[in-house]
Design a protein around this motif. Structure first.
Motif, PDB file in Angstrom:
ATOM      1  N   ALA A  47      50.038  42.427  61.404  1.00 31.85           N
ATOM      2  CA  ALA A  47      49.179  41.045  61.084  1.00 31.85           C
ATOM      3  C   ALA A  47      49.264  41.133  59.865  1.00 31.85           C
ATOM      4  O   ALA A  47      49.425  42.068  58.994  1.00 31.85           O
ATOM      5  CB  ALA A  47      47.794  41.378  61.708  1.00 31.85           C
ATOM      6  N   ALA A  48      49.159  39.861  58.965  1.00 30.33           N
ATOM      7  CA  ALA A  48      48.997  39.705  57.520  1.00 30.33           C
ATOM      8  C   ALA A  48      47.787  40.419  57.115  1.00 30.33           C
ATOM      9  O   ALA A  48      46.825  40.472  57.466  1.00 30.33           O
ATOM     10  CB  ALA A  48      48.914  38.245  57.531  1.00 30.33           C
ATOM     11  N   ASP A  49      47.996  40.923  56.026  1.00 25.57           N
ATOM     12  CA  ASP A  49      46.918  42.063  55.447  1.00 25.57           C
ATOM     13  C   ASP A  49      46.056  41.129  54.344  1.00 25.57           C
ATOM     14  O   ASP A  49      46.651  40.788  53.424  1.00 25.57           O
ATOM     15  CB  ASP A  49      47.636  42.985  54.723  1.00 25.57           C
ATOM     16  CG  ASP A  49      46.531  44.294  54.092  1.00 25.57           C
ATOM     17  OD1 ASP A  49      45.394  43.908  54.322  1.00 25.57           O
ATOM     18  OD2 ASP A  49      46.955  45.032  53.297  1.00 25.57           O
ATOM     19  N   THR A  50      45.028  40.754  54.578  1.00 28.02           N
ATOM     20  CA  THR A  50      43.906  39.910  53.822  1.00 28.02           C
ATOM     21  C   THR A  50      43.257  40.668  53.126  1.00 28.02           C
ATOM     22  O   THR A  50      42.321  40.305  52.526  1.00 28.02           O
ATOM     23  CB  THR A  50      43.547  38.897  54.606  1.00 28.02           C
ATOM     24  OG1 THR A  50      42.545  39.439  55.842  1.00 28.02           O
ATOM     25  CG2 THR A  50      44.469  37.950  55.310  1.00 28.02           C
ATOM     26  N   SER A  51      43.075  42.002  53.446  1.00 27.62           N
ATOM     27  CA  SER A  51      42.001  42.977  52.917  1.00 27.62           C
ATOM     28  C   SER A  51      42.141  43.053  51.498  1.00 27.62           C
ATOM     29  O   SER A  51      41.081  43.217  50.808  1.00 27.62           O
ATOM     30  CB  SER A  51      42.284  44.432  53.578  1.00 27.62           C
ATOM     31  OG  SER A  51      43.446  44.973  53.356  1.00 27.62           O
ATOM     32  N   LYS A  52      43.203  42.819  50.806  1.00 27.62           N
ATOM     33  CA  LYS A  52      43.580  42.953  49.249  1.00 27.62           C
ATOM     34  C   LYS A  52      42.660  42.062  48.567  1.00 27.62           C
ATOM     35  O   LYS A  52      41.697  42.080  47.851  1.00 27.62           O
ATOM     36  CB  LYS A  52      45.044  43.273  48.957  1.00 27.62           C
ATOM     37  CG  LYS A  52      45.173  43.167  47.597  1.00 27.62           C
ATOM     38  CD  LYS A  52      46.446  43.308  47.111  1.00 27.62           C
ATOM     39  CE  LYS A  52      46.781  43.354  45.325  1.00 27.62           C
ATOM     40  NZ  LYS A  52      48.186  43.497  45.120  1.00 27.62           N
ATOM     41  N   THR A  53      42.916  40.506  49.218  1.00 26.72           N
ATOM     42  CA  THR A  53      42.379  39.598  48.649  1.00 26.72           C
ATOM     43  C   THR A  53      40.820  39.545  48.925  1.00 26.72           C
ATOM     44  O   THR A  53      39.900  39.439  47.586  1.00 26.72           O
ATOM     45  CB  THR A  53      42.465  38.153  49.202  1.00 26.72           C
ATOM     46  OG1 THR A  53      44.066  38.120  48.977  1.00 26.72           O
ATOM     47  CG2 THR A  53      42.232  36.992  48.719  1.00 26.72           C
ATOM     48  N   GLU A  54      40.140  40.152  49.759  1.00 20.88           N
ATOM     49  CA  GLU A  54      38.773  39.925  50.126  1.00 20.88           C
ATOM     50  C   GLU A  54      38.177  41.110  49.181  1.00 20.88           C
ATOM     51  O   GLU A  54      37.157  40.925  48.725  1.00 20.88           O
ATOM     52  CB  GLU A  54      38.549  40.597  51.578  1.00 20.88           C
ATOM     53  CG  GLU A  54      38.978  39.295  52.655  1.00 20.88           C
ATOM     54  CD  GLU A  54      39.063  39.921  53.909  1.00 20.88           C
ATOM     55  OE1 GLU A  54      38.890  40.864  54.213  1.00 20.88           O
ATOM     56  OE2 GLU A  54      39.120  38.908  54.827  1.00 20.88           O
ATOM     57  N   GLU A  55      38.895  42.271  49.123  1.00 17.39           N
ATOM     58  CA  GLU A  55      38.330  43.361  48.158  1.00 17.39           C
ATOM     59  C   GLU A  55      38.339  43.008  46.850  1.00 17.39           C
ATOM     60  O   GLU A  55      37.248  43.180  45.978  1.00 17.39           O
ATOM     61  CB  GLU A  55      39.159  44.644  48.414  1.00 17.39           C
ATOM     62  CG  GLU A  55      38.916  45.143  49.948  1.00 17.39           C
ATOM     63  CD  GLU A  55      39.935  46.622  50.117  1.00 17.39           C
ATOM     64  OE1 GLU A  55      39.582  47.189  51.054  1.00 17.39           O
ATOM     65  OE2 GLU A  55      40.538  47.094  49.016  1.00 17.39           O
ATOM     66  N   LEU A  75      38.331  40.115  45.519  1.00 21.07           N
ATOM     67  CA  LEU A  75      37.082  38.809  45.321  1.00 21.07           C
ATOM     68  C   LEU A  75      35.832  39.498  45.292  1.00 21.07           C
ATOM     69  O   LEU A  75      34.958  38.940  44.549  1.00 21.07           O
ATOM     70  CB  LEU A  75      37.282  37.726  46.358  1.00 21.07           C
ATOM     71  CG  LEU A  75      38.651  36.944  46.085  1.00 21.07           C
ATOM     72  CD1 LEU A  75      38.370  35.866  47.166  1.00 21.07           C
ATOM     73  CD2 LEU A  75      38.576  36.351  44.643  1.00 21.07           C
ATOM     74  N   SER A  76      35.570  40.643  45.782  1.00 24.11           N
ATOM     75  CA  SER A  76      34.408  41.236  45.864  1.00 24.11           C
ATOM     76  C   SER A  76      34.193  42.277  44.875  1.00 24.11           C
ATOM     77  O   SER A  76      33.082  42.922  44.824  1.00 24.11           O
ATOM     78  CB  SER A  76      34.074  41.990  47.228  1.00 24.11           C
ATOM     79  OG  SER A  76      35.134  43.244  47.339  1.00 24.11           O
ATOM     80  N   GLY A  77      35.128  42.326  43.992  1.00 21.85           N
ATOM     81  CA  GLY A  77      35.053  43.154  42.935  1.00 21.85           C
ATOM     82  C   GLY A  77      35.546  44.816  42.927  1.00 21.85           C
ATOM     83  O   GLY A  77      35.268  45.500  42.043  1.00 21.85           O
ATOM     84  N   GLU A  78      35.784  45.188  44.182  1.00 22.89           N
ATOM     85  CA  GLU A  78      36.328  46.316  44.561  1.00 22.89           C
ATOM     86  C   GLU A  78      37.593  46.711  44.156  1.00 22.89           C
ATOM     87  O   GLU A  78      38.407  45.682  43.987  1.00 22.89           O
ATOM     88  CB  GLU A  78      36.222  46.283  46.030  1.00 22.89           C
ATOM     89  CG  GLU A  78      34.717  46.273  46.538  1.00 22.89           C
ATOM     90  CD  GLU A  78      34.484  46.409  48.303  1.00 22.89           C
ATOM     91  OE1 GLU A  78      35.668  47.102  48.714  1.00 22.89           O
ATOM     92  OE2 GLU A  78      33.397  46.339  48.764  1.00 22.89           O
ATOM     93  N   THR A  79      37.864  47.982  43.899  1.00 23.69           N
ATOM     94  CA  THR A  79      39.126  48.498  43.449  1.00 23.69           C
ATOM     95  C   THR A  79      40.270  48.265  44.574  1.00 23.69           C
ATOM     96  O   THR A  79      39.879  48.616  45.774  1.00 23.69           O
ATOM     97  CB  THR A  79      39.223  49.773  42.860  1.00 23.69           C
ATOM     98  OG1 THR A  79      38.215  49.881  41.870  1.00 23.69           O
ATOM     99  CG2 THR A  79      40.398  50.389  42.678  1.00 23.69           C
ATOM    100  N   THR A  80      41.281  47.950  44.275  1.00 23.88           N
ATOM    101  CA  THR A  80      42.461  47.768  45.200  1.00 23.88           C
ATOM    102  C   THR A  80      43.707  48.027  44.532  1.00 23.88           C
ATOM    103  O   THR A  80      44.171  47.497  43.539  1.00 23.88           O
ATOM    104  CB  THR A  80      42.618  46.330  45.711  1.00 23.88           C
ATOM    105  OG1 THR A  80      43.190  45.611  44.553  1.00 23.88           O
ATOM    106  CG2 THR A  80      41.462  45.957  46.522  1.00 23.88           C
ATOM    107  N   GLY A  81      44.319  49.388  44.807  1.00 20.24           N
ATOM    108  CA  GLY A  81      45.481  49.692  44.271  1.00 20.24           C
ATOM    109  C   GLY A  81      45.312  50.180  42.957  1.00 20.24           C
ATOM    110  O   GLY A  81      44.325  50.940  42.399  1.00 20.24           O
ATOM    111  N   ASP A  82      46.014  49.612  42.097  1.00 20.32           N
ATOM    112  CA  ASP A  82      45.749  49.978  40.401  1.00 20.32           C
ATOM    113  C   ASP A  82      45.221  49.016  39.613  1.00 20.32           C
ATOM    114  O   ASP A  82      45.008  49.163  38.684  1.00 20.32           O
ATOM    115  CB  ASP A  82      47.437  50.049  39.988  1.00 20.32           C
ATOM    116  CG  ASP A  82      48.222  51.176  40.668  1.00 20.32           C
ATOM    117  OD1 ASP A  82      47.490  52.024  41.028  1.00 20.32           O
ATOM    118  OD2 ASP A  82      49.458  50.996  40.663  1.00 20.32           O
ATOM    119  N   THR A  83      44.358  47.843  40.374  1.00 23.45           N
ATOM    120  CA  THR A  83      43.690  46.873  39.814  1.00 23.45           C
ATOM    121  C   THR A  83      42.548  46.489  40.305  1.00 23.45           C
ATOM    122  O   THR A  83      42.278  46.851  41.513  1.00 23.45           O
ATOM    123  CB  THR A  83      44.558  45.652  39.632  1.00 23.45           C
ATOM    124  OG1 THR A  83      44.898  44.949  40.893  1.00 23.45           O
ATOM    125  CG2 THR A  83      45.755  45.785  39.140  1.00 23.45           C
TER     126      THR A  83
END
Length: 379
Positions: A24-32, A34-42
């Motif tokens: 399924a399409a991974d929307t977690s990166k966008t959600e995280e 926008l909430s200010g949480e760290t995702t990967g290297d940014t």
């Protein structure tokens, strides 16, 4: 026809099976993000202009445009200037003539040529390869230049909080804490600032109106102009914060405003505070050495109550790392009888050690309150 329908149904079933086999399409990166949480290297921060800015988790190279106090705040925030690769000429001049350059000599090697006449030289800035670039929120065109060039551009405001120097510093530190969470000093800076502010308020609150000093802030001064602070600039906040009256408070122009000697005569201030945005000092008013101005009839001059504002990490009229001790110095200078027990040098050393982990010597602390005239050149 039956054969065609059978083939069509088989084709649809194959497509369905293929689709079920895909993740399924991974929307977690966008959600995280926008909430200010760290995702990967940014991670995403919301700057003072409301922009969501994607910044690296590991920032090693910082450039600053047109917000002159910020390099000094960053240096003290990290207790190091190694990350600062670029800043404006005005910031460099202050560093060269203040304690900042002594504590963090690497800051004096920062490039300045990429920003001139309130415009970014994008090619020169790209050579610095900054991970993040800070700029003043009010300079909308500069922000557009930076974003269009692909920089991680973070807007910093100086006037969103009615020129309240302490509140502005708190917001700067809070945003830096989001960008550099490992160095977050939001709570300790805010707590110390509140402590100093409350101490001053407690002691000046009951001064009778007729005993309140009439303060004039000499923001810039030359043989052709006198610039001060009306109601909408930092001078008004400083005066209010120490229980004094800003004699130019009737002026409503935003930022600094030009006045003439006739207005100063009419206001007749009892104290004059000279910023480090001018090379002028008390002796220039006592001896009338600038232009054809004559200050001799002013109460502040007759009473020898003209003072040069401190210069520690940056020109203290603006928000900066020195703001809490500047407030205490102003209150003690303007109302010495109410602050006889305050050792300003001891308080300054304690502040830097407790808040930023910077240990000042006695001579370094003293230098904050004896600024060099050259720090005011270029304005």
């Amino acid at each position: 026809m039956k054969k065609f329908i059978s083939l069509l149904m088989a084709f649809v079933m194959v497509l369905s099976l293929v689709a079920c086999g895909q993740p399924a399409a991974d929307t977690s990166k966008t959600e995280e993000a926008l909430s200010g949480e760290t995702t990967g290297d940014t991670h995403i921060v919301v700057d003072h202009a409301g922009y969501e800015v994607e910044v690296p988790n590991q920032i090693e190279r910082i450039a600053v445009c047109n917000i002159l106090p910020l390099p000094s705040v960053l240096a003290v925030f990290f207790d190091s200037a190694e990350k600062i690769v670029g800043m404006t000429e005005g910031s460099l001049t202050a560093a060269q003539n203040s304690l900042l350059g002594e504590l963090y000599p690497e800051l004096l090697e920062a490039e300045t040529g990429y920003f001139e006449s309130n415009s970014v030289n994008v090619e020169e800035l790209m050579k610095l390869n900054p991970d993040v670039v800070f700029y003043g929120k009010s300079d909308v065109e500069v922000g557009e230049q930076l974003r269009n060039a692909g920089f991680a551009a973070v807007a910093i405001s100086v006037n969103d909080w009615d020129y309240n120097a302490i509140e502005t510093l708190d917001h700067w530190i809070a945003l830096l804490g989001e960008i550099f969470p490992d160095n977050d000093k939001t709570e300790v800076v805010s707590a110390y600032s509140k402590q100093m502010y409350d101490l001053v308020q407690e002691r000046v609150a009951d001064i009778p109106d007729e005993e309140r000093e009439r303060a004039f802030f000499l923001f810039k001064y030359s043989d052709t102009s006198i610039m001060t602070s009306g109601a909408k600039f930092f001078g008004q906040w400083w005066a209010d914060a120490i229980g004094a009256v800003n004699v130019a408070g009737e002026l409503t122009t935003d930022n600094s405003v030009a006045v003439n000697m006739e207005q100063v005569y009419a206001w007749n201030p009892s104290v004059i505070l000279i910023t480090n945005f001018t090379p002028a000092g008390p002796d220039d008013l006592y001896n009338n050495t600038v232009g054809v101005y004559d200050w001799s009839a002013i109460d502040a001059v007759q009473g020898r109550r003209v003072y040069k504002m401190p210069l520690g990490m940056y020109r203290s009229y603006t928000p900066g790392a020195d703001t809490p001790v500047t407030l205490l110095w102003l209150a003690k200078t303007i109302y010495p009888a109410y602050f006889e027990d305050v050792d300003i040098l001891a308080e300054t050393k304690a502040y830097y050690k407790e808040v930023f982990g910077v240990e000042l010597t006695d001579s370094q602390a003293e230098s904050i309150f004896a600024p060099a005239a050259d720090a005011g050149t270029g304005f």
